[in-house]
Design a protein around this motif. Structure first.
Motif, PDB file in Angstrom:
ATOM      1  N   PRO A  85       0.829  -1.210   0.000  1.00 57.38           N
ATOM      2  CA  PRO A  85       0.000   0.000   0.000  1.00 57.38           C
ATOM      3  C   PRO A  85       0.863   1.260   0.000  1.00 57.38           C
ATOM      4  O   PRO A  85       2.062   1.218   0.275  1.00 57.38           O
ATOM      5  N   ARG A  86       0.244   2.394  -0.296  1.00 58.82           N
ATOM      6  CA  ARG A  86       0.939   3.668  -0.175  1.00 58.82           C
ATOM      7  C   ARG A  86       1.283   3.879   1.290  1.00 58.82           C
ATOM      8  O   ARG A  86       0.553   3.464   2.192  1.00 58.82           O
TER       9      ARG A  86
ATOM     10  N   SER B 136       4.369   6.078  -3.112  1.00 58.29           N
ATOM     11  CA  SER B 136       4.189   4.839  -3.875  1.00 58.29           C
ATOM     12  C   SER B 136       5.250   3.830  -3.441  1.00 58.29           C
ATOM     13  O   SER B 136       6.215   4.171  -2.754  1.00 58.29           O
ATOM     14  N   THR B 137       5.105   2.587  -3.890  1.00 60.01           N
ATOM     15  CA  THR B 137       6.084   1.568  -3.526  1.00 60.01           C
ATOM     16  C   THR B 137       7.465   1.908  -4.068  1.00 60.01           C
ATOM     17  O   THR B 137       8.468   1.805  -3.356  1.00 60.01           O
ATOM     18  N   ASP B 138       7.555   2.312  -5.350  1.00 58.08           N
ATOM     19  CA  ASP B 138       8.858   2.680  -5.903  1.00 58.08           C
ATOM     20  C   ASP B 138       9.467   3.839  -5.141  1.00 58.08           C
ATOM     21  O   ASP B 138      10.665   3.838  -4.839  1.00 58.08           O
ATOM     22  N   ASN B 139       8.661   4.825  -4.813  1.00 58.09           N
ATOM     23  CA  ASN B 139       9.144   5.977  -4.055  1.00 58.09           C
ATOM     24  C   ASN B 139       9.658   5.547  -2.681  1.00 58.09           C
ATOM     25  O   ASN B 139      10.712   5.999  -2.215  1.00 58.09           O
ATOM     26  N   SER B 140       8.945   4.639  -2.047  1.00 53.42           N
ATOM     27  CA  SER B 140       9.353   4.151  -0.732  1.00 53.42           C
ATOM     28  C   SER B 140      10.669   3.385  -0.821  1.00 53.42           C
ATOM     29  O   SER B 140      11.531   3.499   0.059  1.00 53.42           O
ATOM     30  N   ARG B 141      10.852   2.626  -1.883  1.00 53.44           N
ATOM     31  CA  ARG B 141      12.060   1.805  -2.004  1.00 53.44           C
ATOM     32  C   ARG B 141      13.312   2.645  -2.245  1.00 53.44           C
ATOM     33  O   ARG B 141      14.408   2.240  -1.861  1.00 53.44           O
TER      34      ARG B 141
ATOM     35  N   PRO C 219       5.009  13.163  -6.332  1.00 50.39           N
ATOM     36  CA  PRO C 219       3.950  12.694  -7.240  1.00 50.39           C
ATOM     37  C   PRO C 219       4.478  11.528  -8.074  1.00 50.39           C
ATOM     38  O   PRO C 219       5.657  11.489  -8.436  1.00 50.39           O
ATOM     39  N   ASP C 220       3.611  10.581  -8.366  1.00 52.10           N
ATOM     40  CA  ASP C 220       4.059   9.359  -9.030  1.00 52.10           C
ATOM     41  C   ASP C 220       4.820   9.634 -10.319  1.00 52.10           C
ATOM     42  O   ASP C 220       5.797   8.932 -10.641  1.00 52.10           O
ATOM     43  N   ASP C 221       4.407  10.650 -11.082  1.00 54.07           N
ATOM     44  CA  ASP C 221       5.071  10.920 -12.354  1.00 54.07           C
ATOM     45  C   ASP C 221       6.406  11.636 -12.181  1.00 54.07           C
ATOM     46  O   ASP C 221       7.113  11.880 -13.164  1.00 54.07           O
ATOM     47  N   LYS C 222       6.759  11.974 -10.946  1.00 56.21           N
ATOM     48  CA  LYS C 222       8.042  12.630 -10.669  1.00 56.21           C
ATOM     49  C   LYS C 222       9.058  11.686 -10.032  1.00 56.21           C
ATOM     50  O   LYS C 222      10.188  12.073  -9.745  1.00 56.21           O
TER      51      LYS C 222
END
Length: 313
Positions: free
Chosen positions: A60-61, A142-147, A158-161
């Motif tokens: 999850p976020r 997001s998951t990628d951002n968290s990783r 933001p997801d697109d950034k």
């Protein structure tokens, strides 16, 4: 992830080359004893794993935190408080403290939590009252951002950034040994629309790991001594302690014997040196650390911590 257990819990099957040269499938229904043993029983002890089938989870976020202290004086107090506090927090909060020669940093991932929930957790921790910390508490990651948090960015974007190109990796081949053939991975990058990430430079790595158990916590003098020892090595060593809160709540059936007792995991790392005298000094530092800290934590076998880290998209 403390809430999800250890990564070996998520192995569905493995292909293993044994010492006899046999290639076996290990799973709950095929060679079940081998399947049990390779999941937490010690890296390379029972064979060479050439293939894994994994259970993936959609995460999850989440909310993330980064706290840094740039002064030497705060290192002991922050390390002491982290070890007292972090493993006792909700299972959804996974965290680590990085202890350097003259600074210290806490990173945390509140799985499924909000920024407000994480802020309340940190307000009660006592960490923010130590010295003059620089803190970043952010939410809706997001998951990628968290990783990539704490490596590429210290905020939720933001997801697109989100630039997650560092995750688009292909494992490098093992170094060639003698006249033997060189092992390479048959893998492709996650994304085929962007270039694979550049591999991190290789270096001679020294490391040592310890588990702190719930019924044998470190006293203040031991924590202070270990923090002080990290300051003894030179800057070229890039020495640091990476200490993880454990206290895993999820149950699992595998060979990791200290699952119920593991409270915190302490890893120490340094870059080796091509100078033989300097390298000998680094090796002595690790030997002295072993002689000092192992009796304090108890003689618990430790395999690589990365065997147990959940990091799934």
């Amino acid at each position: 992830m403390r809430a999800l257990g250890i990564s070996s819990d998520h192995v569905l099957s493995a292909r293993v080359v044994t010492a006899h040269g046999e290639t076996l499938l290990a799973s709950p229904s095929s060679n079940p004893e081998l399947f049990w043993a390779i999941r937490g029983g010690g890296g390379g002890t029972y064979g060479v794993i050439t293939e894994l089938e994994l259970l993936l989870r959609k995460l999850p976020r989440s909310a993330m935190v980064s706290i840094s202290w740039k002064d030497t004086e705060s290192r002991f107090a922050a390390a002491k408080r982290f070890l007292e506090w972090a493993p006792r927090q909700p299972k959804e909060f996974t965290s680590q403290i990085n202890v350097y020669k003259s600074s210290i940093q806490v990173l945390g991932w509140y799985l499924g939590g909000t920024k407000q929930e994480l802020q309340a957790l940190l307000d009660d921790s006592g960490l923010l009252t130590i010295g003059q910390p620089e803190s970043q508490i952010t939410g809706d990651c997001s998951t990628d951002n968290s990783r990539i948090f704490g490596i590429v960015t210290d905020t939720c974007l933001p997801d697109d950034k989100v630039d997650a190109s560092i995750l688009n990796v292909i494992p490098e081949p093992f170094s060639k040994f003698g006249n033997s053939s060189q092992f390479t991975y048959e893998e492709v990058p996650l994304s085929t629309t962007r270039a694979p990430a550049e591999p991190w430079p290789r270096f001679r790595r020294l490391s040592k790991s310890f588990f702190v158990q719930k019924d044998n916590l470190l006293d203040d003098d031991t924590v202070r001594e270990v923090v002080d020892r990290i300051a003894q090595l030179d800057e070229a060593s890039e020495v640091w302690g990476e200490w993880h809160a454990w206290n895993i709540s999820a149950t699992g059936d595998n060979a990791f014997a200290w699952r119920e007792q593991a409270y915190a995991h302490l890893e120490f790392q340094a870059h080796g040196s091509n100078d033989s005298t300097t390298q000998a000094g680094y090796e002595k530092w690790f030997a002295d650390l072993e002689a000092y800290l192992r009796p304090a934590v108890g003689y618990v076998m430790v395999t690589s911590p990365y065997l147990f880290v959940i990091d799934m998209a």
